[in-house]
Design an enzyme around this catalytic site. Structure first.
Site, PDB file in Angstrom:
ATOM      1  N   HIS A 391       0.509  -1.052   0.097  1.00  0.00           N
ATOM      2  CA  HIS A 391       0.122   0.078  -0.067  1.00  0.00           C
ATOM      3  C   HIS A 391       1.438   0.885  -0.393  1.00  0.00           C
ATOM      4  CE1 HIS A 391      -3.216  -2.810   1.254  1.00  0.00           C
ATOM      5  NE2 HIS A 391      -3.975  -1.907   0.356  1.00  0.00           N
ATOM      6  N   MET A 394       3.401   3.712  -5.170  1.00  0.00           N
ATOM      7  CA  MET A 394       3.226   2.298  -6.483  1.00  0.00           C
ATOM      8  C   MET A 394       1.417   1.708  -6.787  1.00  0.00           C
ATOM      9  SD  MET A 394       6.530   0.259  -7.418  1.00  0.00           S
ATOM     10  CE  MET A 394       6.697  -0.458  -5.698  1.00  0.00           C
ATOM     11  N   HIS A 395       1.123   1.152  -5.649  1.00  0.00           N
ATOM     12  CA  HIS A 395      -0.520   0.849  -5.554  1.00  0.00           C
ATOM     13  C   HIS A 395      -1.222   1.580  -6.398  1.00  0.00           C
ATOM     14  CE1 HIS A 395      -3.866  -0.965  -4.774  1.00  0.00           C
ATOM     15  NE2 HIS A 395      -4.170  -0.316  -3.249  1.00  0.00           N
ATOM     16  N   HIS A 431      -6.984   6.820  -2.050  1.00  0.00           N
ATOM     17  CA  HIS A 431      -7.710   6.205  -2.025  1.00  0.00           C
ATOM     18  C   HIS A 431      -6.967   5.217  -1.501  1.00  0.00           C
ATOM     19  CE1 HIS A 431      -6.236   2.868  -4.019  1.00  0.00           C
ATOM     20  NE2 HIS A 431      -6.333   1.697  -3.522  1.00  0.00           N
ATOM     21  N   GLN A 590      -4.809 -17.211  -3.604  1.00  0.00           N
ATOM     22  CA  GLN A 590      -4.594 -16.220  -4.870  1.00  0.00           C
ATOM     23  C   GLN A 590      -5.709 -17.101  -5.282  1.00  0.00           C
ATOM     24  OE1 GLN A 590      -4.168 -12.613  -5.651  1.00  0.00           O
ATOM     25  NE2 GLN A 590      -3.231 -13.981  -3.725  1.00  0.00           N
TER      26      GLN A 590
HETATM   27  P1  AMP Z   1      -7.070  -1.566  -0.648  1.00  0.00           P
HETATM   28  O1  AMP Z   1      -6.199  -1.993   0.832  1.00  0.00           O
HETATM   29  O2  AMP Z   1      -7.338  -0.257  -0.706  1.00  0.00           O
HETATM   30  O3  AMP Z   1      -5.777  -1.684  -1.546  1.00  0.00           O
HETATM   31  O4  AMP Z   1      -8.132  -2.391  -1.266  1.00  0.00           O
HETATM   32  C1  AMP Z   1      -7.724  -4.134  -1.508  1.00  0.00           C
HETATM   33  C2  AMP Z   1      -7.848  -5.081  -0.860  1.00  0.00           C
HETATM   34  O5  AMP Z   1      -7.925  -6.472  -1.401  1.00  0.00           O
HETATM   35  C3  AMP Z   1      -6.217  -5.315   0.060  1.00  0.00           C
HETATM   36  O6  AMP Z   1      -6.042  -4.498   1.332  1.00  0.00           O
HETATM   37  C4  AMP Z   1      -6.590  -6.852   0.340  1.00  0.00           C
HETATM   38  O7  AMP Z   1      -6.491  -6.776   1.363  1.00  0.00           O
HETATM   39  C5  AMP Z   1      -7.301  -7.150  -0.767  1.00  0.00           C
HETATM   40  N1  AMP Z   1      -6.263  -7.815  -2.340  1.00  0.00           N
HETATM   41  C6  AMP Z   1      -6.426  -7.170  -3.623  1.00  0.00           C
HETATM   42  N2  AMP Z   1      -5.620  -8.308  -4.088  1.00  0.00           N
HETATM   43  C7  AMP Z   1      -5.706  -9.187  -3.419  1.00  0.00           C
HETATM   44  C8  AMP Z   1      -4.822 -10.164  -3.452  1.00  0.00           C
HETATM   45  N3  AMP Z   1      -4.475 -10.860  -5.056  1.00  0.00           N
HETATM   46  N4  AMP Z   1      -5.101 -11.900  -2.828  1.00  0.00           N
HETATM   47  C9  AMP Z   1      -5.974 -11.184  -1.649  1.00  0.00           C
HETATM   48  N5  AMP Z   1      -5.754 -10.054  -1.508  1.00  0.00           N
HETATM   49  C10 AMP Z   1      -5.604  -8.909  -2.047  1.00  0.00           C
HETATM   50 ZN    ZN Z   2      -5.888  -0.117  -2.426  1.00  0.00          ZN
HETATM   51 MG    MG Z   3      -7.387   0.774   0.420  1.00  0.00          MG
END
Ligand code: AMP
Ligand code: ZN
Ligand code: MG
Length: 706
Positions: A391, A394-395, A431, A590
């Site tokens: 987080h 880059m994300h 975000h 995954q």
């Molecule tokens: P954010 O934290 O706002 O990026 O929300 C996305 C959430 O989705 C992440 O915090 C993770 O908990 C979950 N997530 C996204 N991609 C994956 C993945 N490939 N595998 C498991 N959880 C994921």
């Molecule tokens: Zn996010």
């Molecule tokens: Mg988030």
């Protein structure tokens, strides 16, 4: 089979003379099993003791209907006679005729008349059919269904039985007027009324019961079904709207039930809807003119920008390799890692600056380039605050670029106003601002300061929004300074809604609600809800990108989870799921994420994008037609309303791009291979461990026995 010219073996004449109801006294019944016995073939007066009757009854189950009707009628008939004479008597007292009753009661009625032969006859009739129940001799009953007919007006005879008149279905479109007065052709109630539901339900039941006899005229059937379908659709739409508009619990309060002021107070106090916020209507039409302007501005700024003109580059000097890479931002598998390398860890700043300019938003909302740069610098720094593996800036850049793909290549921008495009990109940029690298659950469990502030509700998401808006409190970072009051309110409301919807706890609700909505015919799309889903999909989209990108993201995410696990261990908290670095099965997790979370999300997203695309095309055609009819030539604006990605090309894409499914499939297969390899490696390791254990045990054993 029956031979009407002769009597049956029981001596019945075949004309009904000897037909009897079971149990009635009378001539001998058919007991010998003659299949052509008139008792059996003509009147279906089954004899329970007769074996053939029993056999035939089984063969012709449907005939039981007639039998039941007859026996029921025989019971009813006396009651009707009695009732009829009572009515007759009352009518005489009131000096009224049956026609008066007929008119008042509608098209359904039971009458007792005398036939030409002088016999009593009961006529049961409704909108479609007359049943003539003749009083047969010997207590038997004859039921005849007179040809289906549709009553249109009170074509009643002045004497005797009022005659049903065949005619076209009434203007109600659904045949007879069962509840209204006969003679009045009433329009059906509007489809969005409760009355319409009742009417449609009643009509359907009537049709169903008539279908049993096969006597509903096709036109009536069609019209009834069409009307009922309209009513159903309206009810569905209304229900879905309510479902989607969960916040608006006051929608049940009729506008005229309370004064406007009170209603606004209720709304502003007890729902999430602000009273002063201009109400966003889901049926808002896309404003092409504004989008077209955005595109035009985008094209212009893009051209200038690519020539590194002062307007765009005065505050942000963009090195040529970055400029080159930014030319690929329209691609689904844009390499954000590469951008971050080239820009020395400033991917978010360069990408956001580029996009906001390309969409013409800097120009449109009179943002100071300097303020924008300051703002983006602050935001990028916030993403680096906790040194998160996943987080981070880059994300944020990745999600922003993916949102841009949805806007431009999937065509969503054509459906949006400039302000909505701005809010969507902005929401993506901020975000996860100041993400702590731990989950909401961790905040709650560890009783963090942020959890205290936000009362355990969407802790991180609330913080991302609040702190990002706080950055703009600094004058030299305020990129919203030149928005009008209304624009600011709408912008802020949209951003808040979108970022809060990135809280994963709302995932299933979001996907389900959108799926339901999309399943409904002619459902008008809710823009904020659609944008929430799109941002949410982009936020979790990396498993739908190229394997090389996806595995890199997965590695970072897992590392972040494991770091949280380490903290949990330190604090004596239980491990959160996927956070124990010693046990977590990455490949399996995954596969699960793809199967249960991402694939369904992207499926719904694909559907949503198609729906948006169709809506935009339709809108565009209408615009073209109307402008051609006024000017004689198609409007320039509407013909330009193409994908913003075009930045230079102005053709409407044949189909919105939806490249994600193929990557999802490929990546899933690769994780499956990995899972198999991991399992094999684990098995070998365990084998090895047991061999080693056995070996050391064998070595130790003699010593112990000695
Ligand atoms: P954010 O934290 O706002 O990026 O929300 C996305 C959430 O989705 C992440 O915090 C993770 O908990 C979950 N997530 C996204 N991609 C994956 C993945 N490939 N595998 C498991 N959880 C994921
Ligand atoms: Zn996010
Ligand atoms: Mg988030």
């Amino acid at each position: 089979m029956s031979d009407r010219s002769r009597t049956c073996d029981e001596g019945h004449a075949g004309n009904g003379e000897n037909a009897v109801l079971p149990g009635s006294p009378g001539p001998p019944r058919c007991r010998i099993g003659n299949p052509s016995c008139c008792c059996v073939t003509e009147y279906r007066t089954w004899d329970d003791d007769c074996p053939l009757c029993q056999a035939l009854r089984e063969e012709h189950v449907q005939d039981e209907y007639t039998q039941i009707l007859n026996s029921e009628m025989s019971v009813m008939i006396e009651a009707v006679y009695g009732l009829s004479s009572l009515v007759e008597q009352k009518l005489k007292e009131k000096q009224k005729t049956r026609q008066d009753i007929w008119k008042r009661e509608g098209t359904f009625g039971i009458f007792v008349t005398k036939g030409e032969d002088g016999r009593r006859r009961i006529v049961v009739r409704d909108g479609w059919t007359s049943y003539h129940i003749d009083d047969a001799q010997s207590g038997g009953v004859l039921v005849r269904r007179v040809q289906p007919r549709v009553l249109t007006r009170s074509h009643t005879t002045t004497t005797g039985t009022p005659e049903a008149v065949e005619g076209p279905p009434t203007s109600t479109g659904v045949g007879g007027n069962a509840s209204g007065a006969a003679g009045r052709v009433t329009a059906p109630p509007p489809v969005d009324t409760l009355e319409a539901c009742e009417r449609a339900a009643r009509r359907l039941r009537e049709v169903a019961s008539h279908l049993q006899h096969g006597d509903v005229p096709l036109a009536v059937l069609q019209k009834t079904l069409t009307y009922a379908a309209c009513v159903l659709e309206t009810v569905c739409q209304e229900e879905t709207r309510k479902l989607l508009d969960e916040d608006d619990e006051l929608s049940e309060v009729r506008p005229d039930a309370v004064p406007t002021e009170v209603r606004e107070w209720l709304e502003s106090t007890f729902t999430r809807q602000s009273a002063s916020l201009p109400k966003r209507r889901s049926e808002d039409k896309p404003r092409f003119r504004s989008v077209a302007n955005a595109i035009r501005a985008g094209i212009m700024v893009d051209r200038l920008y690519r020539r590194v003109s002062p307007s765009a580059a005065v505050h942000l000097q963009v090195p040529p390799p970055i400029l080159d890479l930014l030319k690929t931002t329209d691609e689904w598998c844009f390499n954000v890692f590469k951008l971050n390398e080239l820009s020395t860890d400033q991917a978010l700043r360069y990408l956001s600056f580029d996009l906001l300019n390309r969409y013409g938003l800097v120009h449109k909302f009179k943002m100071s380039s300097l303020f924008l740069e300051n703002f983006l610098t602050q935001i990028e720094a916030g993403y680096k605050k906790y040194g998160n593996p996943y987080h981070n800036n880059m994300h944020a850049a990745d999600v922003t670029q993916t949102v841009h793909f949805m806007l431009c290549r999937a065509g969503v921008a054509n459906w949006l106003t400039d302000l909505e495009i701005f809010a969507t990109l902005f929401a993506a940029i901020i975000h996860d601002y100041e993400h702590t690298g731990t989950t909401n659950n961790f905040h709650v469990m560890s009783r963090s300061e942020t959890a205290l502030i936000y009362n355990d509700r969407s802790v991180l998401e609330n913080h991302h929004i609040s702190s990002a808006f706080r950055v703009m409190q600094r004058d030299d970072c305020n990129v919203l300074a030149n928005l009008s009051r209304e624009e600011y309110r709408e912008f802020r409301s949209l951003v808040i809604e979108m970022v809060l919807a990135t809280d994963m706890t709302s995932h299933f609700q979001q996907v389900k609600t959108m799926k339901t909505a999309l399943g409904h015919h002619d459902f008008s799309l809710d823009k904020p809800k659609s944008l929430c889903l799109i941002l949410h999909a982009c936020d979790i989209s990396h498993p739908a990108k190229e394997w090389s990108l996806h595995t890199r993201w997965t590695g970072y995410l897992m590392e972040e989870f494991f770091k949280q696990g380490d903290k949990e261990k330190q604090l004596g908290l239980p491990y959160s799921p996927l956070c124990d670095r010693n046990t977590t099965m990455v490949a399996e997790s995954q596969i699960g994420f793809i199967d249960f979370i991402l694939s369904p999300t992207m499926d719904v997203c694909s559907e949503l994008i198609m729906k948006i695309y169709q809506q935009v095309l339709h809108q565009q055609q209408q615009q073209r037609a109307s402008s051609a009819s006024t000017t004689g030539t198609p409007s320039e604006d509407s013909s330009r309303s193409s994908s913003v990605s075009s930045v230079g090309s102005q053709d409407v894409p044949k189909e919105p791009a939806r490249p994600w499914m193929k990557y999802l499939e490929v990546n899933r297969l690769r994780w499956q291979e990995r899972a198999a390899q991991d399992a094999e490696a684990k098995r070998l390791a365990e084998e090895q461990a047991s061999v080693t254990n056995n070996g050391s045990a064998e070595e130790a054993a003699p010593a112990s026995t000695e």
